[in-house]
Write a protein that holds these residues in place. Sequence first.
Motif, mmCIF file in Angstrom:
data_model
loop_
_atom_site.group_PDB
_atom_site.id
_atom_site.type_symbol
_atom_site.label_atom_id
_atom_site.label_comp_id
_atom_site.label_asym_id
_atom_site.label_seq_id
_atom_site.Cartn_x
_atom_site.Cartn_y
_atom_site.Cartn_z
ATOM 1 N N ASP A 1 0.870 -1.193 0.000
ATOM 2 C CA ASP A 1 0.000 0.000 0.000
ATOM 3 C C ASP A 1 0.898 1.232 0.000
ATOM 4 O OD1 ASP A 1 -2.319 1.469 -0.101
ATOM 5 O OD2 ASP A 1 -2.944 1.042 1.957
ATOM 6 N N ASP A 2 0.299 2.401 -0.236
ATOM 7 C CA ASP A 2 1.136 3.609 -0.300
ATOM 8 C C ASP A 2 1.605 4.040 1.085
ATOM 9 O OD1 ASP A 2 -1.469 4.470 0.388
ATOM 10 O OD2 ASP A 2 -1.172 6.437 -0.528
ATOM 11 N N THR B 1 -2.390 4.079 10.663
ATOM 12 C CA THR B 1 -2.748 3.366 11.903
ATOM 13 C C THR B 1 -2.672 1.844 11.738
ATOM 14 O OG1 THR B 1 -5.089 3.226 11.372
ATOM 15 C CG2 THR B 1 -4.363 5.217 12.516
ATOM 16 N N GLY B 2 -2.609 1.390 10.495
ATOM 17 C CA GLY B 2 -2.427 -0.048 10.238
ATOM 18 C C GLY B 2 -3.711 -0.840 10.054
ATOM 19 N N THR C 1 -6.059 -0.710 7.778
ATOM 20 C CA THR C 1 -6.333 -1.121 6.392
ATOM 21 C C THR C 1 -5.525 -2.367 6.041
ATOM 22 O OG1 THR C 1 -6.612 1.217 5.852
ATOM 23 C CG2 THR C 1 -6.340 -0.297 4.001
HETATM 24 P P1 AMP Z 1 -4.397 3.184 8.025
HETATM 25 O O1 AMP Z 1 -5.443 2.135 7.897
HETATM 26 O O2 AMP Z 1 -4.668 4.179 9.113
HETATM 27 O O3 AMP Z 1 -3.005 2.609 8.120
HETATM 28 O O4 AMP Z 1 -4.464 4.064 6.722
HETATM 29 C C1 AMP Z 1 -3.896 3.625 5.555
HETATM 30 C C2 AMP Z 1 -4.628 4.139 4.343
HETATM 31 O O5 AMP Z 1 -5.057 5.493 4.493
HETATM 32 C C3 AMP Z 1 -3.675 4.107 3.181
HETATM 33 O O6 AMP Z 1 -4.336 3.394 2.157
HETATM 34 C C4 AMP Z 1 -3.414 5.540 2.819
HETATM 35 O O7 AMP Z 1 -3.681 5.717 1.456
HETATM 36 C C5 AMP Z 1 -4.363 6.371 3.639
HETATM 37 N N1 AMP Z 1 -3.687 7.374 4.513
HETATM 38 C C6 AMP Z 1 -3.691 7.389 5.863
HETATM 39 N N2 AMP Z 1 -3.063 8.449 6.351
HETATM 40 C C7 AMP Z 1 -2.611 9.138 5.284
HETATM 41 C C8 AMP Z 1 -1.855 10.351 5.131
HETATM 42 N N3 AMP Z 1 -1.447 11.082 6.180
HETATM 43 N N4 AMP Z 1 -1.559 10.755 3.887
HETATM 44 C C9 AMP Z 1 -1.970 10.019 2.810
HETATM 45 N N5 AMP Z 1 -2.683 8.896 2.896
HETATM 46 C C10 AMP Z 1 -3.009 8.445 4.114
#
Ligand code: AMP
Length: 188
Positions: free
Chosen positions: A136-137, A141-142, A144
Amino acid sequence: MDLGAESKKRILLMKHNTKDIKPYITDVPDFPKKGIVFKDITTLLESPEGVNLCLELLLSELKNKEIDKVVAIEARGFFFGMLLAQSLNVPFVPVRKPGKLPRKVISQSFDLEYGSDVLELHDNAIISGDKVLIHDDVLATGGTVEAVCKMVESLGGQIVQCNFIMKLDFLDGSKKIDAYPIYAATTY
Ligand code: AMP
């Protein structure tokens, strides 16, 4: 402020003496809502040198690792997920938002800051024993990527590594996937 021009200036100043992709990534404050600093990768995608460097870094951590499939997460995971799959000469498997994949799927819900979300994967995209790279890009928070790990394992896949363009260490996302090797081309 013209973030595009600012970022291009930084790229010109730094690209010849860096092995870091940070100069290619643009911070956008208060997007999509107040308090969030959005990591914009479109300025990375606009740069063939930046894309090459990022791909090179991601591939360097996969040397001597056996990978059967690359599973990448909609939508910003698709850019490098596809490049990785082609570079490794293995199938690319998309994880998508609900209702987008046309055949039989498995689904996994996960918590967001407010509310929850669901991701889907074709149920025959992974077969038991497949060695899987998940991409993923951003690791924030993890939640996803954790949901994707659960789906891959429920189909019998073995996760070789989770890799990202960047990880945001202050959000501790690594804790949710600490059972697997993690690599990010850059870290904040
Ligand atoms: P998470 O589940 O919180 O780890 O969020 C991951 C997903 O949210 C990734 O697919 C990112 O594309 C997006 N994301 C979360 N925070 C950001 C950020 N600060 N800038 C860009 N994309 C983000």
